[in-house]
Enzyme design. Sequence first.
Site, mmCIF file in Angstrom:
data_model
loop_
_atom_site.group_PDB
_atom_site.id
_atom_site.type_symbol
_atom_site.label_atom_id
_atom_site.label_comp_id
_atom_site.label_asym_id
_atom_site.label_seq_id
_atom_site.Cartn_x
_atom_site.Cartn_y
_atom_site.Cartn_z
ATOM 1 N N SER A 1 0.860 -1.181 0.000
ATOM 2 C CA SER A 1 0.000 0.000 0.000
ATOM 3 C C SER A 1 0.894 1.227 0.000
ATOM 4 O O SER A 1 1.876 1.285 0.756
ATOM 5 C CB SER A 1 -0.918 0.014 1.226
ATOM 6 O OG SER A 1 -1.806 1.118 1.166
ATOM 7 N N GLU A 2 0.563 2.207 -0.838
ATOM 8 C CA GLU A 2 1.487 3.317 -1.055
ATOM 9 C C GLU A 2 1.679 4.198 0.174
ATOM 10 O O GLU A 2 2.628 4.990 0.221
ATOM 11 C CB GLU A 2 1.032 4.167 -2.235
ATOM 12 C CG GLU A 2 -0.254 4.924 -2.030
ATOM 13 C CD GLU A 2 -0.716 5.594 -3.322
ATOM 14 O OE1 GLU A 2 -0.770 6.833 -3.336
ATOM 15 O OE2 GLU A 2 -1.008 4.886 -4.295
ATOM 16 N N ASN A 3 0.794 4.078 1.171
ATOM 17 C CA ASN A 3 0.991 4.858 2.388
ATOM 18 C C ASN A 3 1.991 4.209 3.342
ATOM 19 O O ASN A 3 2.208 4.712 4.438
ATOM 20 C CB ASN A 3 -0.340 5.110 3.104
ATOM 21 C CG ASN A 3 -1.067 3.839 3.472
ATOM 22 O OD1 ASN A 3 -1.055 2.863 2.725
ATOM 23 N ND2 ASN A 3 -1.701 3.827 4.624
#
Length: 217
Positions: free
Chosen positions: A48-50
């Site tokens: 997940s890019e976060n």
Amino acid sequence: MFERLSREAMARKVAQDIPGGSYVNLGIGLPVLVVNHWQPEDEVIVHSENGILGMRALSADESPDPDVSNAAKQPVGLVTGGSYFHHADSFAMMRGGHLDYCVLGAYQVAANGDLANWSLGKSGLAAAVGGAMDLAVGARNVFVLMEHVTRDGGPRLVEQCSLPITGARCVKRVYTDLATIAVTPEGFKVIDMVAGLSRARLQELTAAPLHFDEGPA
């Protein structure tokens, strides 16, 4: 008569086509549903890019942790051995070619694989490309998961994108509620489509030529 696939059925098809051992990013919107169709034994590592590696869906009886969410701010879990890290490290993974697959939503996909998924091109509407352009150029395989037509019935699969481009010639496969379609050097090639749907009707709903294997129409 034909019946469109449900959103979960669409997500399941994508999950089934991604092999075990893959590192995968799931975009905001429809793509986040794909995580619901993997089990730990599938050994698909979800990014997940976060800043999460090893994201998983919550089980039915699991209480969400308010500090653990995906890029869409939805509660998720972490597999054994999963990790959290800085946003900058997450984007380095995305840009550095370390992801085998990403699954993105889209407004349009062109026959040459161009992707438009960040702006409807309308003034007054807030739009931000986010990490989509990084994924479009950084992931080894870009899959798109979207409904085949817009809410107004307009085509999303087109000859050329009329909306702002996110990535050029990056999409390899498109999954819709009507069909699974590969992007090839010759254009769109239909892999499969829902029962009861004719080739002619699918073509009517698509604004670019479709190619089919030999067989019944």
